[in-house]
Design a protein around this motif. Structure first.
Motif, mmCIF file in Angstrom:
data_model
loop_
_atom_site.group_PDB
_atom_site.id
_atom_site.type_symbol
_atom_site.label_atom_id
_atom_site.label_comp_id
_atom_site.label_asym_id
_atom_site.label_seq_id
_atom_site.Cartn_x
_atom_site.Cartn_y
_atom_site.Cartn_z
ATOM 1 N N VAL A 33 0.848 -1.194 0.000
ATOM 2 C CA VAL A 33 0.000 0.000 0.000
ATOM 3 C C VAL A 33 0.877 1.237 0.000
ATOM 4 N N VAL A 34 0.636 2.144 -0.971
ATOM 5 C CA VAL A 34 1.433 3.366 -1.056
ATOM 6 C C VAL A 34 0.514 4.579 -1.113
ATOM 7 N N LEU A 35 1.060 5.720 -0.726
ATOM 8 C CA LEU A 35 0.348 6.988 -0.795
ATOM 9 C C LEU A 35 1.022 7.845 -1.852
ATOM 10 N N MET A 36 0.272 8.205 -2.876
ATOM 11 C CA MET A 36 0.827 8.986 -3.985
ATOM 12 C C MET A 36 0.315 10.413 -3.900
ATOM 13 N N GLY A 37 1.166 11.367 -4.289
ATOM 14 C CA GLY A 37 0.785 12.770 -4.217
ATOM 15 C C GLY A 37 1.210 13.370 -2.895
ATOM 16 N N GLY A 38 0.655 14.523 -2.591
ATOM 17 C CA GLY A 38 1.028 15.191 -1.351
ATOM 18 C C GLY A 38 2.351 15.931 -1.503
ATOM 19 N N ARG A 39 2.981 16.200 -0.382
ATOM 20 C CA ARG A 39 4.200 17.004 -0.392
ATOM 21 C C ARG A 39 5.448 16.202 -0.719
ATOM 22 N N ARG A 40 5.381 14.886 -0.584
ATOM 23 C CA ARG A 40 6.576 14.073 -0.799
ATOM 24 C C ARG A 40 6.870 13.934 -2.287
ATOM 25 N N ARG A 41 8.155 13.978 -2.621
ATOM 26 C CA ARG A 41 8.555 13.837 -4.021
ATOM 27 C C ARG A 41 8.301 12.418 -4.518
ATOM 28 N N LEU A 42 8.530 11.424 -3.649
ATOM 29 C CA LEU A 42 8.334 10.027 -4.019
ATOM 30 C C LEU A 42 7.177 9.439 -3.220
ATOM 31 N N PRO A 43 6.434 8.474 -3.800
ATOM 32 C CA PRO A 43 5.321 7.850 -3.065
ATOM 33 C C PRO A 43 5.832 7.120 -1.825
ATOM 34 N N GLY A 44 5.184 7.356 -0.702
ATOM 35 C CA GLY A 44 5.560 6.689 0.534
ATOM 36 C C GLY A 44 4.868 5.355 0.683
ATOM 37 N N VAL A 45 5.594 4.359 1.164
ATOM 38 C CA VAL A 45 5.026 3.031 1.410
ATOM 39 C C VAL A 45 4.389 3.028 2.791
ATOM 40 N N LEU A 46 3.067 2.862 2.823
ATOM 41 C CA LEU A 46 2.353 2.878 4.098
ATOM 42 C C LEU A 46 2.449 1.545 4.825
ATOM 43 N N GLY A 47 2.386 0.453 4.066
ATOM 44 C CA GLY A 47 2.422 -0.857 4.702
ATOM 45 C C GLY A 47 2.166 -1.966 3.712
ATOM 46 N N LEU A 48 1.956 -3.157 4.243
ATOM 47 C CA LEU A 48 1.739 -4.352 3.438
ATOM 48 C C LEU A 48 0.330 -4.888 3.670
ATOM 49 N N VAL A 49 -0.257 -5.427 2.627
ATOM 50 C CA VAL A 49 -1.493 -6.189 2.778
ATOM 51 C C VAL A 49 -1.077 -7.636 3.005
#
Length: 432
Positions: A33-49
């Motif tokens: 699971v990743v979060l795309m957009g926002g202030r970060r330049r690269l998508p952050g990995v939130l966790g695993l399913v």
């Protein structure tokens, strides 16, 4: 993070075992699971399913992951078994990003995503997506067409993930999960979006799709079948076990059911039509019309050869039914059953007609579900013969079909294992 790889490609995580610090198995990774957009330049990995023992999918935050190494994921041992629910702006890497068509930022050249790389930030437990393994479009035409060049690029060297794609490929997603059992592949399919589910179903081979459909909830079955062309839907129904095909067709409107039956090959449609005539919840409606049937002059060697068929479900391989010709259901006169263990104790040349268990009385097609369960429990069997009033074998009811109708409609998604509340929680935490 205490230990583990600094970078990993997500396709390598698919199916990877998850363990707690004591070495107990928790489950297997099914997506990232990743979060795309926002202030970060690269998508952050939130966790695993993570799919735990009960087949429930839960969310494992990356802050709980202490290591990704040696083909396994190590956690802190704290796991919330609440069912994973995807939130807005969250994306599943395997389910949504693989096979996406995007463009190289510098040249505008289209490429297809084959894999996605993620790396761990130094001295932190945070992970980000930073690399893409992509393939350029084919070059040339006709017989001289060549597969496009593959290359690894930085995440910020491409564009197009923010655009909705109408028709997304499936080759790399299917390759990631090609070794899964049908029941596990069905679980993957169930958790995809409706659009992605239709794309994957369209790409599966007819036999593979038939096996997967048999393991899906009724609503998913009807949805997927409804999005196939009628001709292909009929072919897939032919590849399903007749009892499963009958169950699926029974969920459809009459006109649609009749149309698909007419498109099926007559010899394939005949047993399905016969099953549809029985009242729901009776032995006739639950039985399979394809048990192992042999004549009394068949040898034990021949019977064991039939049992060895790897495509035969285990409950049907537990015993054979001895009947007079014809051997196709409805058969000639039913003589009795021979159990697999009995055949193992006899010489190969022995005839099955001399080994028949005549004490196991057959069931009528009108037998109710409670009668079926009592019958199987009383005789300690996993498959029961169903005969008509003239002693013709019509089919056999197997324990898996009985369980399907005894368990709640949503049992495939339930956190309870075997109907025992709390067991799934204990197994999820302690690895069973």
């Amino acid at each position: 993070m205490a230990a583990g790889a600094l970078r990993v490609f997500v396709s390598h995580l698919a199916g990877m075992a998850v363990f707690d610090p004591n070495g107990d198995h928790v489950g297997r990774v099914r997506d990232v699971v990743v979060l795309m957009g926002g202030r970060r330049r690269l998508p952050g990995v939130l966790g695993l399913v993570v799919e735990v023992v009960s087949r429930r999918r839960v969310f494992l935050p990356m802050t709980r992951v202490t290591g990704v190494e040696s083909g396994q994921v190590i956690t802190t041992g704290v796991l919330n078994i609440r069912r994973f629910e995807q939130r807005p702006n969250e994306h599943l890497v395997l389910g949504e990003l693989l096979d996406r068509r995007i463009s190289l930022l510098e040249t505008g050249e289209p490429v297809t995503v084959l894999d996605v790389g993620m790396h761990r930030l130094p001295a932190r437990r945070d992970w980000e997506l930073d690399r893409l393994f992509v393939r350029k479009a084919r070059t040339g035409g006709g017989l001289r067409a060549r597969r496009g060049e593959t290359l690894t690029v930085d995440w910020d060297a491409v564009t197009g993930f923010a655009l909705e794609e109408r028709e997304q490929g499936t080759a790399n997603l299917l390759a990631t999960f090609e070794q899964l059992r049908p029941a596990d592949m069905a679980n993957v399919l169930h958790h995809l979006s409706e659009k992605r589910r239709a794309e994957v179903a369209a790409a599966l081979h007819d036999d593979r799709l038939a096996d997967v459909l048999e393991e899906l909830p009724d609503d998913d079955q009807v949805e997927i079948l409804g999005k196939l062309h009628d001709e292909r839907a009929a072919v897939v129904l032919e590849a399903m076990d007749p009892d499963d095909a009958a169950d699926l067709l029974g969920e459809l409107p009459e006109d649609e059911k009749d149309r698909l039956l007419d498109l099926m090959q007559p010899q394939e449609a005949a047993p399905v039509r016969r099953l549809l005539t029985y009242e729901e919840g009776t032995a006739g409606s639950l039985m399979t019309t394809e048990p192992i049937v042999l004549r009394p002059d068949a040898s034990v060697a021949e019977a064991l050869a039939r049992v060895r068929n790897e495509d035969l479900p285990a409950p049907l391989a537990a015993q054979i039914y001895v009947c007079r010709p014809p051997e196709e259901t409805p058969t000639g006169k039913y003589l009795g059953v021979v159990h697999f263990q009995r055949m193992l104790r006899e010489p190969p040349f022995e005839l099955v007609g001399g080994l028949v268990d005549t004490d196991l009385r057959p069931l009528p097609p009108s037998a109710s579900l409670p009668a079926l369960t009592s019958y199987m429990a009383a005789y300690n069997i996993v498959s029961a013969p169903v005969v008509d009033e003239d002693r013709h074998l019509l089919g056999a009811v197997t324990v898996d079909d009985v369980l399907d109708h005894l368990l709640p409609d949503d049992w495939r998604e339930s956190a309870d294992v075997g109907g025992l509340p709390g067991l799934a929680h204990e197994e999820a935490v302690n690895g069973g």
